[in-house]
Enzyme design. Structure first.
Site, short mmCIF file in Angstrom:
data_model
loop_
_atom_site.label_atom_id
_atom_site.label_comp_id
_atom_site.label_asym_id
_atom_site.label_seq_id
_atom_site.Cartn_x
_atom_site.Cartn_y
_atom_site.Cartn_z
N CYS A 1 -20.79 -1.18 -18.18
CA CYS A 1 -21.25 -1.21 -16.71
C CYS A 1 -21.99 -1.75 -16.32
O CYS A 1 -23.01 -1.22 -16.88
CB CYS A 1 -21.13 -0.30 -16.58
SG CYS A 1 -20.50 0.49 -14.93
N GLU B 1 0.70 -1.11 -0.09
CA GLU B 1 0.19 0.16 0.22
C GLU B 1 1.06 1.18 -0.02
O GLU B 1 0.48 2.08 -0.63
CB GLU B 1 -0.97 0.27 1.30
CG GLU B 1 -2.11 -0.96 0.53
CD GLU B 1 -3.45 -1.08 -0.25
OE1 GLU B 1 -2.99 0.20 -0.47
OE2 GLU B 1 -3.84 -1.78 -0.74
N ASP C 1 -10.20 5.88 -1.25
CA ASP C 1 -8.46 6.96 -2.86
C ASP C 1 -9.09 7.11 -3.61
O ASP C 1 -10.53 7.13 -3.55
CB ASP C 1 -7.76 5.55 -2.80
CG ASP C 1 -7.74 4.75 -3.95
OD1 ASP C 1 -8.93 4.43 -4.54
OD2 ASP C 1 -7.09 3.02 -4.31
N TYR D 1 -6.22 6.13 4.93
CA TYR D 1 -6.15 5.16 4.00
C TYR D 1 -5.71 3.93 4.30
O TYR D 1 -6.26 3.68 4.14
CB TYR D 1 -5.33 5.86 2.88
CG TYR D 1 -5.03 5.08 1.76
CD1 TYR D 1 -6.13 4.49 0.80
CD2 TYR D 1 -4.26 4.44 1.62
CE1 TYR D 1 -6.43 4.05 -0.27
CE2 TYR D 1 -3.84 3.57 0.58
CZ TYR D 1 -5.10 3.43 0.10
OH TYR D 1 -5.04 2.07 -1.38
N1 ADE Z 1 -3.20 0.72 -6.02
C1 ADE Z 1 -3.78 0.84 -4.18
N2 ADE Z 1 -3.76 -0.41 -3.36
C2 ADE Z 1 -4.00 -1.14 -4.35
C3 ADE Z 1 -4.31 -2.60 -4.31
N3 ADE Z 1 -4.02 -3.19 -3.01
N4 ADE Z 1 -4.63 -3.18 -5.15
C4 ADE Z 1 -4.52 -2.44 -6.72
N5 ADE Z 1 -4.10 -1.22 -6.65
C5 ADE Z 1 -4.09 -0.81 -5.83
#
Ligand code: ADE
Length: 347
Positions: free
Chosen positions: A198, A33, A134, A116
């Site tokens: 979608c 992350e 995010d 986050y």
């Molecule tokens: N961007 C931030 N965290 C992510 C995740 N766990 N998988 C894919 N993209 C990401």
């Protein structure tokens, strides 16, 4: 079907196979992350694999030298994130006896872990029911509900958090949070999303109104500062000078060429004059001056030029400076702007 079920079912067929998704180890999830806050998945993957190979456990990260962590981070930018990880690893190993905090609120106490990252680790590793928000999630939710609040305002952040908590599948937090992020990355993309395919197009506010490009609303743009850097690539035969940055500023602890920073563009003559006077240099040869390079950071634009100077004796070193041979330079942690200069110039 409701929102969360549609997302979960979409995720089963569309998800990318990424290594941090096949683990519930909070250390690996944390590393992924933090890296993914810096870069896109494609580039982040290589950094992640290298990082985990070099520091396969939190104990090994805690014991390592900061310089080595920064070296692995080279090119990702935002080096304070790497420094914070190193500190937090030591915190976990020494204060928590190696036991990774396992709730959102205890994760928040770690160095460099904000809302986050704490939500991501708590949900992905421990299935705690907290929404991860995010940029991708802001877009999906903002479009789906047609939220008119600015995502950069305090009120907007509160509204989004409430909406995200309501929409989430609280029994399935790990899968759900991955699903909504992946949906934003692959389907509900910023430019020209293909709403025709979608699975949410029957209930999405902005797809129905054909206003997807208007969401999420972002009004308060972050102010960008402009900075002007003149780097001095000073050598005497094969020896160069590097300076370790030591201020509460970008690239703290990284090495660069000695720098004169000014608040507006100046003539090369003026800058060279400042440098040579400052250092009591009288005999020097100006070997060349690079074109201006623009380096974009999140809140700053840096305009840099590199001034190549040859001296007939090594200048007296100032605080935090070292003299280094050309061959040894790559062993130092350097910001991307410097490594790019070295790759592109034969010095
Ligand atoms: N961007 C931030 N965290 C992510 C995740 N766990 N998988 C894919 N993209 C990401």
């Amino acid at each position: 079907m409701e929102f969360s079920n549609i997302l979960l079912s979409w995720y089963q067929t569309h998800k990318r196979d990424l290594p941090w998704r096949n683990t519930s180890n909070p250390y690996y999830i944390w590393v992924s992350e933090i890296i993914l806050q810096q870069t896109r998945v494609q580039q982040g993957l290589a950094y992640y694999l290298r990082f985990i190979e070099r520091f396969p456990s939190i104990e090994l990260l805690a014991e390592s030298k900061l310089d080595e962590v920064l070296k692995l981070w080279e090119g990702l930018g935002y080096y304070s994130r790497a420094r914070n990880m190193h500190k937090a690893a030591q915190q976990i190993v020494h204060q928590y006896k190696g036991k990774f905090p396992n709730t959102y609120s205890s994760l928040l106490k770690l160095n460099g872990v904000g809302d986050y990252t704490a939500s991501a680790i708590a949900s992905f590793a421990f299935n705690e029911s907290v929404p991860v928000i995010d940029g991708n999630v802001y877009r999906v939710i903002g479009r789906y509900l047609g939220i008119s609040y600015d995502i950069n305002s305090v009120k907007g952040k509160t509204k989004y958090k409430e909406a995200a908590s309501e929409l989430m599948d609280s029994k399935n937090a790990a899968q759900y949070n991955q699903a909504i992020m992946e949906f934003g990355a692959l389907q509900c993309v910023p430019k020209n999303p293909n709403c025709d395919v979608c699975p949410l197009n029957g209930s999405c506010y902005s797809a129905i109104k054909q206003t997807v490009e208007e969401f999420p609303v972002k009004r308060n743009k972050v102010k960008i500062t402009q900075r002007f850097f003149y780097f001095f690539v000073v050598s005497c035969e094969e020896t160069f000078v590097l300076h370790q940055r030591k201020a509460n500023d970008i690239w703290n602890n990284l090495y660069q060429f000695p720098l004169i920073e000014v608040s507006k563009k100046e003539s090369i003559e003026n800058i060279v004059d400042q440098f040579t006077r400052n250092r009591d240099v009288d005999a020097f040869e100006l070997l060349g001056v690079s074109k201006e390079v623009k380096h974009v950071l999140s809140h700053q634009h840096i305009f840099a030029r590199f001034i190549r100077i040859e001296l007939n004796e090594i200048p007296g070193l100032k605080a935090n400076e070292v003299s280094v041979s050309r061959a040894k330079m790559k062993e130092y942690s350097l910001p991307r702007i410097i490594t790019r200069y070295l790759e592109q110039n034969d010095i």
